[in-house]
Write a protein that holds these residues in place. Sequence first.
Motif, mmCIF file in Angstrom:
data_model
loop_
_atom_site.group_PDB
_atom_site.id
_atom_site.type_symbol
_atom_site.label_atom_id
_atom_site.label_comp_id
_atom_site.label_asym_id
_atom_site.label_seq_id
_atom_site.Cartn_x
_atom_site.Cartn_y
_atom_site.Cartn_z
ATOM 1 N N ALA A 165 10.558 57.390 -4.443
ATOM 2 C CA ALA A 165 10.914 59.172 -4.825
ATOM 3 C C ALA A 165 11.770 59.549 -3.883
ATOM 4 O O ALA A 165 13.111 59.998 -4.023
ATOM 5 C CB ALA A 165 9.715 60.043 -4.456
ATOM 6 N N PHE A 166 12.256 58.695 -2.659
ATOM 7 C CA PHE A 166 13.439 59.192 -1.980
ATOM 8 C C PHE A 166 14.486 58.001 -3.248
ATOM 9 O O PHE A 166 15.798 58.965 -2.875
ATOM 10 C CB PHE A 166 13.282 57.781 -0.403
ATOM 11 N N PHE A 167 14.952 57.292 -3.804
ATOM 12 C CA PHE A 167 15.819 56.513 -4.833
ATOM 13 C C PHE A 167 16.393 57.984 -5.384
ATOM 14 O O PHE A 167 16.906 58.109 -5.218
ATOM 15 C CB PHE A 167 15.275 55.676 -5.334
ATOM 16 N N THR A 168 15.430 57.997 -6.197
ATOM 17 C CA THR A 168 15.415 59.045 -6.731
ATOM 18 C C THR A 168 15.882 60.285 -7.182
ATOM 19 O O THR A 168 17.351 60.879 -7.089
ATOM 20 C CB THR A 168 14.197 59.495 -8.099
ATOM 21 N N ALA A 169 15.865 61.315 -5.827
ATOM 22 C CA ALA A 169 15.886 62.224 -5.406
ATOM 23 C C ALA A 169 17.470 62.206 -4.340
ATOM 24 O O ALA A 169 18.463 62.740 -4.595
ATOM 25 C CB ALA A 169 15.069 62.891 -3.643
ATOM 26 N N THR A 170 17.770 60.781 -3.812
ATOM 27 C CA THR A 170 19.272 60.335 -3.183
ATOM 28 C C THR A 170 20.218 60.678 -4.096
ATOM 29 O O THR A 170 20.917 60.590 -5.040
ATOM 30 C CB THR A 170 18.820 58.857 -2.678
#
Length: 451
Positions: free
Chosen positions: A49-54
């Motif tokens: 989720a962090f990778f996608t949000a970034t």
Amino acid sequence: MIKKKPPFKRMSPPQTLALGFVLIILIGTILLMLPISTISGVSTPFIDAFFTATSATCVTGLVIMDTGTHFSMFGQMVMITLVQIGGLGFMTMATMIALVMRKRISLRERLILQESMKQNSMDGIVRLIRKVLFYALFIELTGAILLTIRWSFDMPFAKAIYFGFFHSISMFNNAGFDLFGSIHAPFNSLAGYAHDPAVNLIVMLLIVLGGIGFIVIADLLEFPKNKKFTLHTKVVLSASGALIAISTITIFIFEYSNPLTFEPLTFAQKSLGSLFQAISPRSGGVSTMDVADMRQATQFFIVILMFIGASPGSAGGGIKITTFVILLGAVIAMIRGKETIVFFRRSLSKDRVNKAITMTLLALMLIIFVSMVLSTTEDHQFLEILFEVTSAFGTTGMSMGLTQDLTTFGKIMISIMMFLGRLGPLTLAYALTSKPEKELIKYPEDKIIIG
């Protein structure tokens, strides 16, 4: 007793920008982790989720999970909202809200806007933001209508509207996210429309308009009144046009006889495909061909295009086309024995040249370092790793298939590269350093041998 300012107000504009992007990414991460954000109803792991949000906030487009098959409509709306905020800049969006509520824009906020828009002064910055918002929304709306009309022949009208708006925002902000995994195949990008002139032309126009920058768009629209262009606009338009033409011809030649890409196509289809692959790597991130099937020469050439990137003041990344042009100008001036760089009968100051050299060297060292580190942690060929790292830094979003195979460490490193690419190494360097002090001592000049 002097009252101290709150910590937030003591921060410099670069520090505020960096912190703002971090907070938006964290909020996006939390929202994408919610079960409602996925089609399956299962919470997305934090790192994914962090990778996608970034990737969304930094308008990159690299994805671990296919957007169309993994995320629900709620998750997709979170992503496209992050793209809009990241593409226009969170301070631009905040200014829009302030203008709607008729609130005064403070001096500090104007300084931050100046930094985010890469402007040399604050003069007319709020007026520029108004134009940016109007142009962006108008172009996105026009693109959405055109794509909706085209896709209404392939899907229900309501779905065509949703796809039209999602992809118009994604392409104009140079994000490269798409939903066609739910129709064709996951991670297939626009391969299903490789030979569709309407989709290709609309998407290419959105990418170009989003990549040349709002300052250039404003200059173009005001030309009938001003009857002239600024030096910045002249350089961006001429250099972008030349680079697109050279890239189209180069890719056409490299891939002409490749049986996996261009060989089965007609001359017109090869030409359209070459033009699309020449425009998209500058920060668009979508492709109508599988990059992994291209020849290594083409793949490395795309790495160069991703490194150069788009224009300053745009949603694109890279070192920027103006930086590349200044470096070329410096080389030509040196070869000709000239002391100054001249474009369109205007000379550039030495601080512009120094900034261009600094920006390029920082970017090169960063990409080389991260590529070397990931070559020891990721079980892939070095060109695939270099491609992925450069794509992250250039906020392009193209991949040779490495993204889905990244280790946890690899995901963190690529996320950092996307953040640095969107913010810019120089901006981050300014954010991490204290205010520069005036030099009190000037040392005598001397020479060292070069070459």
